[in-house]
Motif scaffolding. Structure first.
Motif, PDB file in Angstrom:
ATOM      1  N   HIS A 148       0.874  -1.181   0.000  1.00 46.14           N
ATOM      2  CA  HIS A 148       0.000   0.000   0.000  1.00 46.14           C
ATOM      3  C   HIS A 148       0.909   1.228   0.000  1.00 46.14           C
ATOM      4  O   HIS A 148       1.630   1.456   0.964  1.00 46.14           O
ATOM      5  N   PHE A 176       1.896   5.427  -0.995  1.00 39.67           N
ATOM      6  CA  PHE A 176       1.436   6.804  -1.091  1.00 39.67           C
ATOM      7  C   PHE A 176       2.520   7.582  -1.845  1.00 39.67           C
ATOM      8  O   PHE A 176       3.538   7.955  -1.255  1.00 39.67           O
ATOM      9  N   HIS A 209       3.711  10.825  -4.166  1.00 37.03           N
ATOM     10  CA  HIS A 209       3.357  12.222  -4.422  1.00 37.03           C
ATOM     11  C   HIS A 209       4.115  12.711  -5.652  1.00 37.03           C
ATOM     12  O   HIS A 209       5.341  12.687  -5.663  1.00 37.03           O
ATOM     13  N   THR A 251       5.942   6.863   0.311  1.00 38.39           N
ATOM     14  CA  THR A 251       5.899   6.066   1.532  1.00 38.39           C
ATOM     15  C   THR A 251       5.108   4.803   1.196  1.00 38.39           C
ATOM     16  O   THR A 251       3.991   4.901   0.695  1.00 38.39           O
ATOM     17  N   TYR A 255       3.820   0.869   2.532  1.00 37.93           N
ATOM     18  CA  TYR A 255       3.637  -0.126   3.582  1.00 37.93           C
ATOM     19  C   TYR A 255       3.584  -1.499   2.914  1.00 37.93           C
ATOM     20  O   TYR A 255       2.924  -1.662   1.881  1.00 37.93           O
ATOM     21  N   GLU A 283       3.346  -5.907   3.250  1.00 36.39           N
ATOM     22  CA  GLU A 283       3.017  -7.100   4.043  1.00 36.39           C
ATOM     23  C   GLU A 283       3.625  -8.315   3.367  1.00 36.39           C
ATOM     24  O   GLU A 283       3.459  -8.507   2.158  1.00 36.39           O
ATOM     25  N   ALA A 290       4.988 -10.693   8.331  1.00 37.58           N
ATOM     26  CA  ALA A 290       5.866  -9.558   8.639  1.00 37.58           C
ATOM     27  C   ALA A 290       5.376  -8.326   7.881  1.00 37.58           C
ATOM     28  O   ALA A 290       4.736  -8.447   6.836  1.00 37.58           O
ATOM     29  N   THR A 291       5.669  -7.148   8.433  1.00 40.24           N
ATOM     30  CA  THR A 291       5.295  -5.905   7.756  1.00 40.24           C
ATOM     31  C   THR A 291       6.543  -5.065   7.499  1.00 40.24           C
ATOM     32  O   THR A 291       7.606  -5.318   8.073  1.00 40.24           O
ATOM     33  N   VAL A 295       8.084  -0.950   5.988  1.00 36.81           N
ATOM     34  CA  VAL A 295       7.883   0.410   5.506  1.00 36.81           C
ATOM     35  C   VAL A 295       9.069   0.774   4.625  1.00 36.81           C
ATOM     36  O   VAL A 295      10.212   0.453   4.958  1.00 36.81           O
ATOM     37  N   VAL A 316      10.483   4.234   2.635  1.00 42.05           N
ATOM     38  CA  VAL A 316      10.271   5.671   2.441  1.00 42.05           C
ATOM     39  C   VAL A 316      11.388   6.216   1.568  1.00 42.05           C
ATOM     40  O   VAL A 316      12.569   5.948   1.835  1.00 42.05           O
ATOM     41  N   ARG A 330       8.972  15.942   6.719  1.00 40.44           N
ATOM     42  CA  ARG A 330       8.783  14.505   6.912  1.00 40.44           C
ATOM     43  C   ARG A 330       9.014  14.149   8.377  1.00 40.44           C
ATOM     44  O   ARG A 330       9.872  14.735   9.039  1.00 40.44           O
ATOM     45  N   ASN A 334       9.349  10.616  10.930  1.00 37.42           N
ATOM     46  CA  ASN A 334       9.443   9.162  10.948  1.00 37.42           C
ATOM     47  C   ASN A 334       9.763   8.714  12.359  1.00 37.42           C
ATOM     48  O   ASN A 334      10.876   8.919  12.840  1.00 37.42           O
ATOM     49  N   PHE A 361      -2.451   0.653   9.684  1.00 33.42           N
ATOM     50  CA  PHE A 361      -2.546  -0.789   9.523  1.00 33.42           C
ATOM     51  C   PHE A 361      -2.272  -1.409  10.893  1.00 33.42           C
ATOM     52  O   PHE A 361      -1.120  -1.525  11.309  1.00 33.42           O
ATOM     53  N   LYS A 373      -1.380 -10.111  17.085  1.00 29.95           N
ATOM     54  CA  LYS A 373      -0.431 -10.678  16.118  1.00 29.95           C
ATOM     55  C   LYS A 373       0.691 -11.430  16.817  1.00 29.95           C
ATOM     56  O   LYS A 373       1.163 -12.447  16.331  1.00 29.95           O
ATOM     57  N   TRP A 374       1.128 -10.896  17.952  1.00 35.22           N
ATOM     58  CA  TRP A 374       2.280 -11.473  18.650  1.00 35.22           C
ATOM     59  C   TRP A 374       1.926 -12.020  20.030  1.00 35.22           C
ATOM     60  O   TRP A 374       2.753 -12.672  20.666  1.00 35.22           O
ATOM     61  N   THR A 400       1.365   0.151  11.983  1.00 37.66           N
ATOM     62  CA  THR A 400       2.109   1.030  11.083  1.00 37.66           C
ATOM     63  C   THR A 400       1.113   2.078  10.599  1.00 37.66           C
ATOM     64  O   THR A 400       0.045   1.719  10.099  1.00 37.66           O
ATOM     65  N   TYR A 459       0.536   5.793   8.415  1.00 40.88           N
ATOM     66  CA  TYR A 459       1.015   6.828   7.489  1.00 40.88           C
ATOM     67  C   TYR A 459       0.210   8.100   7.770  1.00 40.88           C
ATOM     68  O   TYR A 459      -1.007   8.039   7.934  1.00 40.88           O
ATOM     69  N   VAL A 464       5.471   8.694   9.179  1.00 40.44           N
ATOM     70  CA  VAL A 464       5.246   7.283   9.465  1.00 40.44           C
ATOM     71  C   VAL A 464       5.410   7.086  10.962  1.00 40.44           C
ATOM     72  O   VAL A 464       6.329   7.653  11.579  1.00 40.44           O
TER      73      VAL A 464
END
Lengths: 384, 384
Positions: free
Chosen positions: A205, A207, A209, A223, A225, A227, A232-233, A235, A237, B151, B153, B207, B212-213, B223, B225, B235
């Motif tokens: 997912h 974003f 610009h 940015t 995201y 999966e 696991a996830t 990021v 940037v 930005r 983060n 998200f 999950k854990w 996570t 945005y 983020v």
């Protein structure tokens, strides 16, 4: 054969850099026997700077069929990568293709099919894979000793570019000329390393610009995201407008954490698997024991020269490439998914509909703005 | 009056910590004159550990109406924060409320209205605002000298909690008891600091992953945005399952970058505004000049004691609070928006529909699982 006769197609910023390296004898197993460029000014530069024996062409296809090269290095605008690669492979030449593999995966899939049918060597210019730190990360993460990946966080905002950079080429930073912005031009390395080290996500997912920081029609701020199949996830940037940017790549795994920043790789290694610890520890605020080490590497980072040496080595001696050409599709799949997600405003599962991507890309190409390039060729030293 | 007579409502993990600090004389302008707790075991602990003069109640409301306190510290489960705060203010008591301000902004808005009608002191326990580094970041970012934010983060994955933590309280990590997971319990500090330092975003896309854990029904991995009114993006990443976690807060501005990590604040200061440089530099790969400094702070970090001292100071001498109670709604707005975004699977504009949030929350509360708590009280030293 003890030297590869190389033709370089496209001597803009990147091609010129490769030319100079080879002319300086940094890749002894390669000799430049031809170049091709559609710009008269660049051909004039070639006539002045290359040995007289090197042939100069306007069209890459003429170079390919001239019979003066064993291999070609393709450094033209991205859209032409697959077409020229296929043409060269079909005419019996080995191919080193600049990144990205192409602009859309459908096109690159055809290139990979051509490569699979051919017995020629096909490599991708993923020079960052020669970096000792990324090689070590690849080894540690894929080696399994640290357990499964839990989280990825890569902030790579150090691709700083000024407006004059974008003004230098008419094809640059346009949908029609380049097919994207920072994701297509600067980030193919990061996209490739991300999948090489952490594997492919199943969902993205993003974003993006467009023209946020520069007068361009494509994205200069992203940015995303991610999966992964195991849950696991991540990021990712990036931008070409942060000064000073950051390049910090963090991978958290069941047995600890790897952080790559400022040319250092730090390993936080747990005494026991966090997943087990979490379920068995008695104290609510207990934490697994951890040791911190700065990881030693072999220190080697040959970059483009390393990729070209390995390319010559494969042709001459059958030794391994730095990156197989057919792997170029992975990083492009990532960036295509990010673009598509941003265009449609929703998360995109991988594999995505390649026809839908192409349709959306063509919409943007058809309204792409025409611009004049200044024609300036910048020294790319240290910038890729 | 030269000492504030304080009643503590709720002596679980947090309330007990506050009790001990005050009993040890760390906040000389405050004396504990009463406590209230619904747990018999905790009341027994109070009778054993508090001076005989301190009254012990089962219900907070009885403590409030008993006339033995000038002020109350509310450290009960989150849902009851607004109700008890309003009740105390309406009965003429000053209030220090533990974070979060409440579970949903609609409820907190009512609390803020009660506070505005009252002449009593109302503070929020945002103890992280006493941290010299965050104070310095607030000063530098809001001071304007570094230009507009581009930005943000923040990776704050160092809220590690074991399963036994979640098993310790029946209300813990349930929709009905706590109204959320890491966003409601651990992150209210980060949510508050984020808005205090960087301002409120106008849009959030989050998200959240539930259980999950850990074996819990609420989120333990997030996570998010963010998009700010001026176009800046951000983020925010958090979890209670990364070991060792990371706490790295980076803010990029037009004149440079601030990085807070490992209890150090580093300033990367540009010689000129990047926005001007980008448009005027001749070289495509040019970068603005930058100097790097580790920022000195006053070194003070009084945490809970600082917040309580300032609370007493405001009551006794009219001096400033660390955090006004009515500001508690900002961080909660952020976490509510993150929850709502994740529940609906789309980006959420701020302000969002508070009734919609409440409706979605109630759905989750009505199917919330009942669990038995172990009743263990953990020492929270260094964990918040």
């Amino acid at each position: 054969m003890n030297q590869v006769r190389l033709g370089i197609i496209g001597i803009g910023n990147m091609g010129t850099g490769h030319c100079k390296n080879i002319l300086q004898g940094k890749v002894p197993e390669i000799a430049i026997t031809a170049i091709a460029d559609r710009s008269e000014a660049r051909r004039a530069w070639a006539k002045e700077n290359l040995p007289e024996t090197a042939a100069v062409y306007e069209e890459g296809k003429d170079l390919i069929t001239a019979g003066v090269c064993d291999a070609v290095l393709i450094a033209v605008p991205h859209y032409q990568h697959p077409e020229l690669t296929i043409y060269a492979l079909e005419h019996g030449l080995h191919v080193m293709c600049e990144k990205p593999a192409g602009v859309y995966t459908k096109q690159v899939r055809e290139m990979n099919e051509a490569a699979r049918k051919s017995d020629r060597v096909f490599g991708m210019m993923f020079n960052q894979r020669t970096n000792c730190i990324y090689r070590k990360m690849h080894e540690l993460v894929t080696g399994g000793e640290l357990g499964a990946i839990k989280r990825v966080n890569w902030i790579v905002t150090d691709w700083y570019r000024t407006q004059s950079y974008y003004d230098s080429g008419s094809w640059r930073a346009t949908w029609d000329g380049e097919g994207g912005g920072v994701l297509l031009n600067q980030c193919p390395h990061n996209m490739d390393l991300l999948q090489w080290i952490c594997g492919m996500p199943k969902k993205v997912h993003a974003f993006c610009h467009n023209g946020k920081w520069h007068d361009i029609e494509v994205e200069d701020d992203v940015t995303a995201y991610l999966e992964y199949p195991n849950g696991a996830t991540g990021v990712f940037v990036t931008t070409t407008a942060d000064a000073p940017g950051t390049n910090r790549f963090e991978v958290t795994l069941e047995m600890g954490k790897l952080v790559c920043e400022n040319e250092k790789l730090t390993l936080y290694k747990l005494a026991e698997n966090e997943r087990t610890f979490c379920k068995t520890a008695k104290g609510g605020f207990d934490k697994p024991e951890c040791t911190v080490t700065e990881i030693e590497t072999d220190g080697l980072n040959e970059q483009h020269m390393g990729v070209l040496k390995a390319f010559a080595g494969r042709i001459l001696h059958g030794t391994p490439l730095v990156a197989e050409g057919v792997e170029g599709i992975n990083g492009l799949t990532l960036s295509n998914a990010m673009h598509l997600s941003s265009w449609l405003g929703k998360g995109i599962e991988i594999p995505f509909e390649e026809d839908l991507f192409l349709e959306e890309l063509e919409k943007r190409r058809s309204s792409s703005r025409k611009k004049e390039g200044s024609g300036v060729v910048f020294d790319t030293e240290g910038s890729y």
